[in-house]
Design a protein around this motif. Structure first.
Motif, PDB file in Angstrom:
ATOM      1  N   VAL A 237       0.872  -1.181   0.000  1.00 11.06           N
ATOM      2  CA  VAL A 237       0.000   0.000   0.000  1.00 11.06           C
ATOM      3  C   VAL A 237       0.908   1.230   0.000  1.00 11.06           C
ATOM      4  CG1 VAL A 237      -1.995  -1.037   1.126  1.00 11.06           C
ATOM      5  CG2 VAL A 237      -0.152  -0.126   2.528  1.00 11.06           C
ATOM      6  N   ASP A 240       2.870   2.165   3.277  1.00 12.33           N
ATOM      7  CA  ASP A 240       3.750   1.215   3.950  1.00 12.33           C
ATOM      8  C   ASP A 240       5.198   1.689   3.895  1.00 12.33           C
ATOM      9  OD1 ASP A 240       4.269  -1.523   5.137  1.00 12.33           O
ATOM     10  OD2 ASP A 240       5.489  -1.643   3.321  1.00 12.33           O
ATOM     11  N   MET A 267      -1.773  -3.230  -5.452  1.00 10.69           N
ATOM     12  CA  MET A 267      -2.173  -2.483  -4.270  1.00 10.69           C
ATOM     13  C   MET A 267      -3.195  -3.285  -3.460  1.00 10.69           C
ATOM     14  SD  MET A 267      -0.386   0.246  -4.487  1.00 10.69           S
ATOM     15  CE  MET A 267       0.918   0.157  -5.715  1.00 10.69           C
ATOM     16  N   TYR A 268      -2.950  -3.409  -2.177  1.00 14.57           N
ATOM     17  CA  TYR A 268      -3.843  -4.174  -1.310  1.00 14.57           C
ATOM     18  C   TYR A 268      -4.968  -3.261  -0.830  1.00 14.57           C
ATOM     19  CZ  TYR A 268      -5.194  -7.876   1.923  1.00 14.57           C
ATOM     20  OH  TYR A 268      -5.867  -8.876   2.568  1.00 14.57           O
ATOM     21  N   VAL A 269      -6.170  -3.551  -1.261  1.00 14.45           N
ATOM     22  CA  VAL A 269      -7.358  -2.773  -0.894  1.00 14.45           C
ATOM     23  C   VAL A 269      -8.366  -3.718  -0.252  1.00 14.45           C
ATOM     24  CG1 VAL A 269      -9.233  -1.326  -1.754  1.00 14.45           C
ATOM     25  CG2 VAL A 269      -6.969  -1.182  -2.811  1.00 14.45           C
ATOM     26  N   ALA A 298      -9.157   1.181   3.346  1.00 11.01           N
ATOM     27  CA  ALA A 298      -7.782   0.964   3.799  1.00 11.01           C
ATOM     28  C   ALA A 298      -7.696   1.452   5.236  1.00 11.01           C
ATOM     29  CB  ALA A 298      -6.785   1.717   2.918  1.00 11.01           C
ATOM     30  N   VAL A 314      -5.370   6.732   1.075  1.00 11.40           N
ATOM     31  CA  VAL A 314      -4.542   5.596   0.663  1.00 11.40           C
ATOM     32  C   VAL A 314      -5.169   4.884  -0.533  1.00 11.40           C
ATOM     33  CG1 VAL A 314      -3.581   3.379   1.394  1.00 11.40           C
ATOM     34  CG2 VAL A 314      -3.607   5.302   2.995  1.00 11.40           C
ATOM     35  N   VAL A 315      -6.491   4.705  -0.499  1.00  8.16           N
ATOM     36  CA  VAL A 315      -7.182   4.068  -1.625  1.00  8.16           C
ATOM     37  C   VAL A 315      -7.031   4.909  -2.895  1.00  8.16           C
ATOM     38  CG1 VAL A 315      -9.410   3.300  -2.515  1.00  8.16           C
ATOM     39  CG2 VAL A 315      -8.831   2.912  -0.114  1.00  8.16           C
ATOM     40  N   SER A 318      -3.613   4.553  -4.245  1.00  6.79           N
ATOM     41  CA  SER A 318      -3.464   3.200  -4.799  1.00  6.79           C
ATOM     42  C   SER A 318      -4.007   3.143  -6.224  1.00  6.79           C
ATOM     43  CB  SER A 318      -4.202   2.185  -3.915  1.00  6.79           C
ATOM     44  OG  SER A 318      -3.644   2.118  -2.623  1.00  6.79           O
TER      45      SER A 318
END
Length: 556
Positions: A237, A240, A267-269, A298, A314-315, A318
């Motif tokens: 993300v 991070d 990207m981890y969502v 997030a 963050v989203v 991303s």
């Protein structure tokens, strides 16, 4: 202006003039969201995680315990395996759980007694310890401190499906599956690999060792190596810190690998629907942690819903990075503009005040060769972030992370194999080089594999510092290229030059000291000797003796 715009935008995401009760509700919402996220990740972790890494555990001595295909085991999610290599050593059983940092490995089995009666061990070795009483990470850390090359944790509970184990041990309890050797959050300093060995097999190894019979085992790792191009990806993300440092350092390596290595950032969502951030009527119960009315979420990087960087920020970032890659990196798998943007964003915008600043992002675009209009259109056409509608890019990431079985962030994959241990340039680079088909490794792998600063080597094409020893076991041979930072000719010339300079300085100092002493003696003699010379010739000058330069004898 950036700071004010950021604070105004964040305030706009909240309902105006919230009461204290409302603020308390928001705080509890974050807790509920985290609980839902933890439950979702636990559900993913309990499934069979697609690994891709082919690891084997084999016994070579005694031959009677050798098994075709090796022994069943579970690999730790921490530590650094020597991808493409193996560790083949004798095994020492500690006969303890090894939870004490001061555990003495010399008290284990088999016993090695010196002529003086003292116990000793031969390095290197693989250490077997019992499961229980502390975390896997703590056991392996203590074993690493004791000098072990690898660790085998002997399970203490039979599998419910292992009837032979249940009958031999008269076990009253069992477990349906072996546990996941997960990182407890402190395993970043672990550099040795570890396996969990099933109880039925581990007990037989213990019997051999307690009878003072030698056991030699081999831990082997291999990555899929289908062709001359490696595929690698990173799940992270934008907020991070670990992956942020990695991406900045790995940029030069990615450019040096070029099209021989195909990169894909992910990207981890969080799925807001599954984590219950979106209500049945489309309400956003998680406030500024989510976009699209609670669909994509997030965690808050600074744990403060009222200020700083929000989950929605963050989203948004991303999605922006996914669009940049789609336009500037997807076709060739290199994405130089994407890497440039990551570097510029970290330098200019990665602070609380500028993280979500549109002006700062545009500035990064200008310095990275990216067209602002193209990325804005991509973010909008994919579904946007405002309304209760699906976003094509974010939906694809959610489906992909479930398929990959991503649990821990950041996580890197090489040829679909999940990498273990700390995310670092050295670990990822060595795994990439191990992923090429035999005979197809690019030159950079031979030039920089053993360099202590791989990024500098990738940038210059040679080692700028002393090579580091190979982390692979002594049983595997490693060929190294001559990529020293200084050639033999240059070293010899520099050494001769230094010797010449110091020799010249020594001669000069010797001559100067000698001349100074002569001048001092002449001065003394010119002052005192004429006074004592009663036989001096009439009319002789007091300086005549001194002018003779000390050629006359002082004692005759």
């Amino acid at each position: 202006q950036h700071k004010n715009a950021t604070q105004q935008r964040k305030r706009a995401t909240r309902q105006p003039q919230q009461s204290k009760a409302k603020q308390g509700q928001e705080k509890s919402t974050m807790g509920v969201f985290r609980f839902a996220v933890a439950a979702l990740m636990a559900a993913v972790a309990s499934a069979d995680t697609p690994d891709g890494v082919t690891s084997r555990l084999m016994i070579h001595i005694p031959q009677s315990m050798s098994k075709a295909g090796g022994y069943e085991h579970r690999e730790a999610l921490f530590g650094v395996p020597p991808y493409g290599g193996s560790i083949s050593q004798t095994v020492i059983y500690a006969d303890s759980n090894f939870c004490d940092p001061n555990s003495d490995v010399t008290r284990g089995f088999p016993k090695h007694i010196t002529q003086g009666g003292d116990s000793h061990i031969d390095f290197p070795f693989i250490l077997m310890v019992d499961r229980g009483d502390c975390t896997f990470v703590k056991k392996v850390r203590n074993a690493q401190k004791a000098g072990a090359s690898g660790v085998l944790i002997a399970d203490n509970t039979c599998l419910c499906g292992d009837k032979e184990c249940m009958e031999e041990t008269n076990a009253e309890t069992c477990e349906n599956s072996e546990p996941i050797m997960a990182d407890d959050g402190s395993g970043g300093d672990i550099t040795i690999p570890s396996f969990l060995m099933f109880k039925h097999d581990a007990d037989r190894v213990k019997v051999q060792l307690k009878d003072d019979h030698p056991v030699q085992m081999e831990m082997v790792w291999s990555l899929p190596a289908p062709d001359d191009r490696v595929e690698y990806e990173l799940w992270t993300v934008p907020s991070d810190k670990v992956s942020r440092n990695f991406l900045i350092e790995f940029k030069d390596v990615a450019m040096a690998l070029g099209e021989r290595a195909e990169f894909a950032p992910h990207m981890y969502v969080f799925d807001g629907v599954r984590t219950h951030c979106q209500g049945k009527g489309g309400e956003n119960f998680c406030y500024n942690l989510c976009t699209n009315k609670g669909r994509y979420c997030a965690t808050d990087p600074d744990n403060d819903l009222d200020r700083g960087i929000s989950g929605a920020d963050v989203v948004t970032e991303s999605l922006r990075r996914l669009c940049i890659w789609d336009h500037y990196g997807r076709d060739n798998g290199v994405g130089e503009q994407w890497w440039n943007y990551i570097f510029e964003f970290d330098k200019r915008c990665n602070t609380e005040d500028y993280f979500s600043s549109k002006e700062c992002v545009v500035d990064c675009f200008d310095h990275s060769g990216i067209e602002t209009e193209k990325i804005d259109r991509c973010m909008s056409d994919s579904g946007g972030l405002e309304n209760d509608v699906s976003n094509a890019f974010l939906d694809k990431e959610i489906a992909r992370q479930a398929e990959r079985g991503v649990v821990v962030l950041p996580t890197a994959f090489v040829n679909t194999a999940a990498l273990r241990g700390q995310l670092s340039t050295a670990n990822v680079f060595s795994a990439i080089c191990a992923g090429y088909a035999e005979g197809t490794r690019p030159d950079i792998c031979d030039q920089c594999s053993l360099c202590s600063d791989i990024s500098a080597c990738a940038k210059t094409g040679r080692c700028s510092s002393s090579p580091v020893p190979s982390s692979k076991s002594s049983s595997s041979s490693t060929s190294t290229s001559s990529s020293d930072g200084v050639s033999t000719h240059s070293f010899a010339f520099s050494l001769l030059f230094v010797i010449a300079v110091f020799s010249a300085a020594g001669v000069w100092h010797y001559n100067k000291t000698r001349q100074d002493m002569r001048d001092q003696v002449r001065g003394i003699l010119s002052e005192y000797m004429p006074l004592d010379d009663q036989d001096a010739a009439p009319g002789a000058s007091p300086m005549d003796f001194a002018r003779q330069g000390g050629s006359q004898s002082l004692i005759s």
